[in-house]
Scaffold this active site. Structure first.
Site, PDB file in Angstrom:
ATOM      1  N   TRP A   1       0.719  -1.092  -0.033  1.00  0.00           N
ATOM      2  CA  TRP A   1       0.080   0.028   0.122  1.00  0.00           C
ATOM      3  C   TRP A   1       0.940   1.288  -0.311  1.00  0.00           C
ATOM      4  CZ3 TRP A   1      -4.568   0.874   3.978  1.00  0.00           C
ATOM      5  CH2 TRP A   1      -5.073   2.240   3.675  1.00  0.00           C
ATOM      6  N   GLU A   2       0.686   2.130  -1.204  1.00  0.00           N
ATOM      7  CA  GLU A   2       1.548   3.306  -1.384  1.00  0.00           C
ATOM      8  C   GLU A   2       0.629   4.373  -1.350  1.00  0.00           C
ATOM      9  OE1 GLU A   2       4.451   2.780  -4.435  1.00  0.00           O
ATOM     10  OE2 GLU A   2       4.863   0.802  -3.716  1.00  0.00           O
ATOM     11  N   TYR A   3       0.575   4.993   0.038  1.00  0.00           N
ATOM     12  CA  TYR A   3       0.845   4.702   1.383  1.00  0.00           C
ATOM     13  C   TYR A   3      -0.439   5.297   2.108  1.00  0.00           C
ATOM     14  CZ  TYR A   3       5.488   5.144  -0.873  1.00  0.00           C
ATOM     15  OH  TYR A   3       6.509   5.062  -1.612  1.00  0.00           O
TER      16      TYR A   3
END
Length: 466
Positions: A140-142
């Site tokens: 997951w960014e972010y």
């Protein structure tokens, strides 16, 4: 020179018997590269890595499931990737969810309610088993960035805790292993403090994969040329060595820590062509338009005569071609990064990405970067032995199947088939004997090379001229 993060010499003494994980990213768009540099699954050496991470799956609009792989024409790609396990049964297949452009909306929707998290957790286990994956990587960014609510930081921990719990309690009689859960994270302080509850997440996952690259790029303000993945740096904490130390201090156990190693370079367009030292002003990305330049492209630039320069205080190379400045890693620098992992008994490395190596050997030997990493981890003999054991097992399986067929033909008194199968068995046994001889010679040569010692090449020696 071996670098130590914590300066505990007794720790380094214990690493010789340790086996290090080699997580290797393989991106679905590797198939769409031009024919010279495209990498199809069938051309992957399945012994180079201990884990193959397929990226990236995307969470659908409901936040409850992954998008149908047919949406990306990936269903067949899944099958082709997993088929590599026929050659190396010990190869772990990990599905990565997220990535830079496929994370925010889907993850935020997923963690928006307890019900969504519980549904997804059950659903993803079935999905991974159906497609024969061994684990899940959360990229997951972010959380809290790009429109993600501040509450997503805590909700991400809730997601991880639920996944870890369900992975652990899963009981299926014909499954001999539990699913692996990994987390890929940005190591920079600016992201770490805002996006992650490090202890909350790291305590639940099997490995923490740190993206030790993209510390600098065309997004910097002010925009200056700087290497995006220095091993060390006297003037900035943005380097592999210091960031690894900071994450351990923040609560990540060293036996979970995976260091990312890039197989690509980052380019800049210099504002003034004759001002090219690190820190010089730039006006934007270079010829890659911000996408990164794979090693299989960079090696041709260097072999074409562009002089490779070295930053001794950062232990990484760069080149300048006209007004373009490119910072990258070469076999020497990735070997030194792998030695850092070995010398400090970390969990291993994460390669980004396998399809960016010179996998066809157009600049020399195949897989120069990956082999340098393997040598840096002192894992070359392990690599050789794994290949040999698998080949021997494959031949023995073929011989066993042929003997079963032979018994059936004899039982049916099919003499012509009996003669054919007897001849096939003789040929297989001869091939096995010849292969065993070749393997013994190859192992002897490998051991002799290791006895002489595999050292870093001289700094002044240009890459891909070795």
């Amino acid at each position: 020179m071996y670098l130590t993060i914590w300066l505990v010499s007794i720790l380094a003494l214990g690493t010789w018997g340790q086996k290090f994980n080699r997580f290797c990213h393989y991106n679905s768009w590797a198939l769409s590269r031009n024919p010279q540099h495209g990498l199809v699954p069938e051309d992957i050496d399945p012994f180079l890595c201990t884990h193959l991470i397929l990226g990236f799956a995307e969470i659908d609009e409901s936040g409850l499931r992954l998008k149908d792989p047919n949406h990306y024409q990936q269903e067949y790609l899944y099958q082709r990737i997993v088929r590599l396990r026929r050659i190396n049964p010990r190869l772990n297949m990990i599905l990565s969810v997220g990535g830079w452009d496929k994370s925010q909306e889907g993850y935020s929707k997923l963690v928006s309610s307890r019900e969504n998290i519980l549904f997804f957790t059950k659903w993803i286990i079935t999905y991974l088993r159906r497609h024969d994956f061994d684990g899940l990587d959360l990229d997951w960014e972010y959380p809290t960035f790009k429109g993600s609510p501040m509450g997503d930081k805590k909700k991400f921990v809730d997601l991880v805790e639920n996944l870890a719990y369900e992975f652990d309690i899963e009981e299926i009689p014909d499954i001999k292993w539990k699913l692996t859960l990994t987390w890929t994270a940005d190591p920079l302080e600016s992201v770490r403090t805002s996006a992650y509850d490090i202890k909350g997440i790291a305590s639940k996952v099997h490995n923490v994969n740190l993206k030790m690259y993209d510390f600098h790029g065309h997004w910097d303000d002010p925009l200056q040329v700087n290497h995006h993945s220095p091993l060390t740096s006297p003037n900035s904490p943005r380097n592999v060595n210091e960031l690894a130390k900071s994450w351990v201090k923040a609560g990540v156990r060293i036996e979970k820590l995976i260091l990312g190693i890039p197989f690509f370079g980052r380019s800049f367009t210099l504002k003034t062509a004759n001002m090219s030292v690190p820190g010089s002003p730039a006006v934007g990305p270079g010829s890659d338009f911000g996408d990164g330049i794979p090693i299989h492209n960079l090696c041709h630039i260097i072999r074409g005569g562009t002089k490779e320069l070295y930053l001794p205080e950062k232990k990484v190379p760069y080149i300048v071609s006209g007004s373009e400045w490119i910072g990258y890693d070469n076999p020497r620098s990735v070997m030194e990064k792998a030695q850092l992992v070995f010398n400090n008994a970390l969990a291993g490395v994460m390669i980004y990405s396998l399809d960016m190596d010179d996998h066809h050997g157009t600049c020399g030997r195949k897989w120069p970067m990956m082999m340098a990493v393997i040598h840096g981890l002192n894992a070359y003999m392990e690599y050789i032995d794994s290949k040999h054991k698998s080949l021997e097992l494959t031949f023995n399986k073929k011989i066993l199947r042929a003997r079963v067929s032979l018994r059936n033909y004899r039982r049916r008194n099919q003499q012509e088939k009996v003669a054919e199968m007897e001849q096939r068995i003789r040929h297989l046994e001869q091939e096995l004997q010849q292969s065993m001889g070749n393997m013994a010679y190859e192992r002897q040569q490998a051991q002799a090379m290791l006895n002489r010692g595999v050292s870093l090449p001289p700094i002044e020696q240009q890459s891909w001229s070795w």
